[in-house]
Design an enzyme around this catalytic site. Structure first.
Site, PDB file in Angstrom:
ATOM      1  N   SER A  55      -3.923   2.898  -5.525  1.00 50.56           N
ATOM      2  CA  SER A  55      -3.907   1.529  -5.024  1.00 50.56           C
ATOM      3  C   SER A  55      -2.629   0.809  -5.459  1.00 50.56           C
ATOM      4  O   SER A  55      -1.524   1.266  -5.157  1.00 50.56           O
ATOM      5  CB  SER A  55      -5.177   0.809  -5.478  1.00 50.56           C
ATOM      6  OG  SER A  55      -5.399  -0.350  -4.720  1.00 50.56           O
ATOM      7  N   ASP A 114     -10.466   4.106   4.606  1.00 54.35           N
ATOM      8  CA  ASP A 114     -10.065   3.060   3.661  1.00 54.35           C
ATOM      9  C   ASP A 114      -9.819   1.744   4.396  1.00 54.35           C
ATOM     10  O   ASP A 114      -8.827   1.603   5.125  1.00 54.35           O
ATOM     11  CB  ASP A 114      -8.796   3.499   2.913  1.00 54.35           C
ATOM     12  CG  ASP A 114      -8.507   2.641   1.694  1.00 54.35           C
ATOM     13  OD1 ASP A 114      -9.017   1.511   1.618  1.00 54.35           O
ATOM     14  OD2 ASP A 114      -7.761   3.112   0.807  1.00 54.35           O
ATOM     15  N   HIS A 133     -11.741   3.830  -0.122  1.00 55.02           N
ATOM     16  CA  HIS A 133     -10.747   3.604  -1.177  1.00 55.02           C
ATOM     17  C   HIS A 133     -11.204   4.320  -2.447  1.00 55.02           C
ATOM     18  O   HIS A 133     -11.670   3.692  -3.414  1.00 55.02           O
ATOM     19  CB  HIS A 133     -10.610   2.097  -1.401  1.00 55.02           C
ATOM     20  CG  HIS A 133      -9.361   1.673  -2.094  1.00 55.02           C
ATOM     21  ND1 HIS A 133      -8.101   1.894  -1.582  1.00 55.02           N
ATOM     22  CD2 HIS A 133      -9.166   1.014  -3.277  1.00 55.02           C
ATOM     23  CE1 HIS A 133      -7.192   1.387  -2.410  1.00 55.02           C
ATOM     24  NE2 HIS A 133      -7.822   0.856  -3.442  1.00 55.02           N
TER      25      HIS A 133
END
Length: 626
Positions: free
Chosen positions: A201, A306, A337
């Site tokens: 991320s 995601d 995610h």
């Protein structure tokens, strides 16, 4: 961009920092400090005795405007045995804003320290697994977070420079200190200068950004669910997703933001208005512009489900790296995610081990010659690809055509007749899944175009686009285009709370443990669902940005506007017998903010089309696809 204040004193302080003597990286003494067997390094070093220390690295910036260059905190754990012999080790580095505010991994681990402030707990398994094998692990607090000075600028020049400064320190080009202010110089004479950055991320996004600077010493990066362009994180093509960079900055600064960073946060708010314009602020955070500078190899990992860091990010970054000739590898999962440690754990650790051994230690294990991509086709069922997108992938153009019922059309290979239109009204409370729920029923909120049952499997791999010619009834209009696969399938449920995984009550261990730093993590399993449709690609646009992403304009009601915008990156097979459907609607609720005046939209079918990255193309035959 106006967020980092400067004072006259800073220039002198920066100059002083730049001319501070830096101890060069020491020459390697004796044999290499690792043992290779069966093509991988072996755990021969005592993790419990490993050296744990913190260094503060001077970034040369003054983000908090206190008249002193900011220092970022680097917590390091490294094997003691090579240090005693004067031998150097490579470094695995994760630069993150989340080490105190939010945690890392499925168990939200944060850094921990003893009473004297020495690091004890290092989140994730990297130190437990790799330090016994002869690596150092460095966890960097990005500027403005945890024990670092300065302010967060959400993927911008400060974030990237604060992580790059640590790479420079590890390579002997920049000073470090043993205290956040003052203190003695601390040089990384134990480092080979070979650095691999990793992270999920935000962390992986910073790895992309640092690689795009071309910094020497960065040998490889492993960005997981990472951002390639922060514009694509916060916006579609001219339409905002509704998130605020300032909220993110205040979150990672903790407690609603550091008082000293109020000015920097105000600058973020001014530079990033929620209007979808691609401005200089976003250009500063667009790492694709530096893809040609990348010297590091790249192992990118992303979930095709995601909805946080949308797959367009990995798709565009991958394409830019391909144009630059960067050595690269790719994993695409069916998850949202999620870190690969939590959906393909054993294979992930083994592959990452060989990847770092090759790129940081030069181990000749052949990992660079393995298939370039691995794609999860069904839950826990993976297919390797020699290259990605596969050889033979080409753009195929399909056209929306009218059907027997208004609002329910055909998706075929022939353009519609001039003057053919469909209409819908932007119902801002509906989303793509609601539009897809009843494909046989017309809806005032969307129009739908169906290929009919496919005679052959149809695989799409890459990033497509859609061109729509639309006549609005109001001065503002948002659009969404959705690709749906209709037919039975068993898939990972990326819409469930774990985005495709569930956490079990058992643990497995990956490396060595010591008090306060365990190598054992909760196991996970796939969460699956039996479905009759899959939304597998989406794209969003503001019609007011039809001429340029840089600036939107009010629309003239009754005038037709053509606009081309991107669909999300995908790798999806629509099986024979299934239907491929294109849905066009307005506001995709929960993803895009509605326009100020949503209204009725008329779609000119002759001026509309979709371009798809097809591996096995459509076959000739009539109005639909045979």
């Amino acid at each position: 961009m106006g967020t980092l204040a400067r004072r006259p004193l800073l220039a002198l302080l920066v100059l002083a920092a730049l001319v501070t003597p830096v101890t060069p990286v020491a020459a390697q003494a004796g044999p290499p400090p690792f043992e290779v067997r069966d093509g991988v390094t072996q755990p021969i070093f005592d993790f419990a005795a490993a050296i744990r220390e913190t260094t503060w690295v001077d970034t040369g910036m003054d983000g908090d405007a206190d008249g002193r260059p900011d220092r970022v905190a680097v917590d390091v754990v490294r094997p003691a045995e090579p240090a005693r012999r004067g031998q150097r080790v490579p470094v695995i580095m994760d630069a993150s804003p989340y080490y105190s505010c939010c945690g890392r991994g499925n168990e939200n681990q944060v850094k921990t320290y003893d009473a004297a402030g020495r690091p004890v707990g290092f989140p994730l398994f990297y130190d437990n697994y790799f330090v016994p094998r002869g690596y150092a692990v460095a966890l960097v607090d990005l500027a403005g977070t945890n024990r670092s000075q300065g302010c967060v600028d959400v993927g911008g020049p400060s974030d990237v420079a604060s992580a790059r400064a640590v790479v420079d320190w590890l390579s002997g080009r920049r000073p470090g200190y043993d205290a956040p202010t003052g203190g003695r110089t601390s040089s990384a004479t134990w480092s080979t200068g070979a650095v691999g950055m990793i992270g999920k991320s935000y962390d992986g996004s910073i790895a992309n950004g640092v690689a795009a600077t071309g910094v020497a010493g960065l040998r490889t990066i492993v960005p997981i669910s990472a951002i390639g362009s922060w514009y694509d994180y916060f916006n579609g093509d001219g339409v905002s997703f509704g998130a605020d960079p300032v909220d993110l900055a205040r979150l990672v600064e903790e407690h609603g933001g550091r008082p000293a960073c109020a000015g920097a946060n105000s600058g973020l708010a001014t530079a990033a208005p929620e209007n979808g314009d691609y401005t200089a602020f976003w250009a500063d955070r667009d790492y694709l512009r530096g893809a040609a500078n990348v010297r590091a190899s790249v192992f990118a990992v992303h979930g095709l489900g995601d909805d946080n860091v949308k797959p367009i990010n990995v798709g565009r970054w991958w394409d830019a790296l391909a144009r630059a000739g960067v050595p690269r590898r790719l994993w695409l999962s069916q998850t949202g995610h999620v870190d690969p440690f939590d959906y393909r754990r054993g294979q992930w650790v083994a592959t990452l081990h060989r990847w770092f051994d090759h790129w940081l230690l030069g181990v000749a294990n052949g990992v660079e010659r393995e298939p370039q991509a691995s794609v999860e086709r069904r839950p826990d069922a993976w297919v390797d690809e020699p290259v990605w997108p596969p050889v033979g992938t080409h753009a195929v153009t399909l056209h929306p055509e009218p059907g027997a019922t208004p609002g329910l059309g055909v998706l075929g290979t022939a353009p519609a007749a001039p003057g053919t239109t469909e209409a819908f009204t932007d119902a801002a409370g509906q989303d793509a899944r609601a539009w897809a729920a009843a494909p046989g029923k017309p809806s005032a909120a969307r129009v739908l175009f169906d290929t009919g049952p496919l005679a052959h499997d149809l695989r799409l791999a890459g990033t497509g686009s859609v061109t729509l010619t639309v006549t609005p009834a109001t001065p503002t209009a948002h659009l969404a285009a959705v690709l749906v696969d209709y037919g039975p399938a068993t898939v990972r449920d990326d819409t469930a709370p774990g985005e495709g995984i569930r956490t079990l009550g058992t643990r497995s261990c990956w490396g060595a443990s010591r008090p306060g730093d365990s190598a054992c993590y909760l196991d996970t399993a796939a969460v699956t669902a039996d479905v009759d449709r899959q939304v597998f690609a989406r794209g969003w646009a503001d019609l007011g940005h039809h001429d340029s992403p840089a600036r939107g304009e009010p629309l003239t009601p009754g005038r037709a506007y053509p606009m081309t915008f991107r669909l999300s990156t995908t790798d999806h097979v629509v099986p024979a017998g299934h239907h491929l459907v294109l849905i066009v609607g307005g506001t995709d609720s929960g993803t895009t903010v509605p326009p100020s005046r949503p209204g009725r939209l008329r779609l000119d079918l002759a001026g509309s089309l979709v371009r798809l990255p097809v591996v096995v193309g459509p076959r000739p035959g009539g109005r639909g696809l045979s």
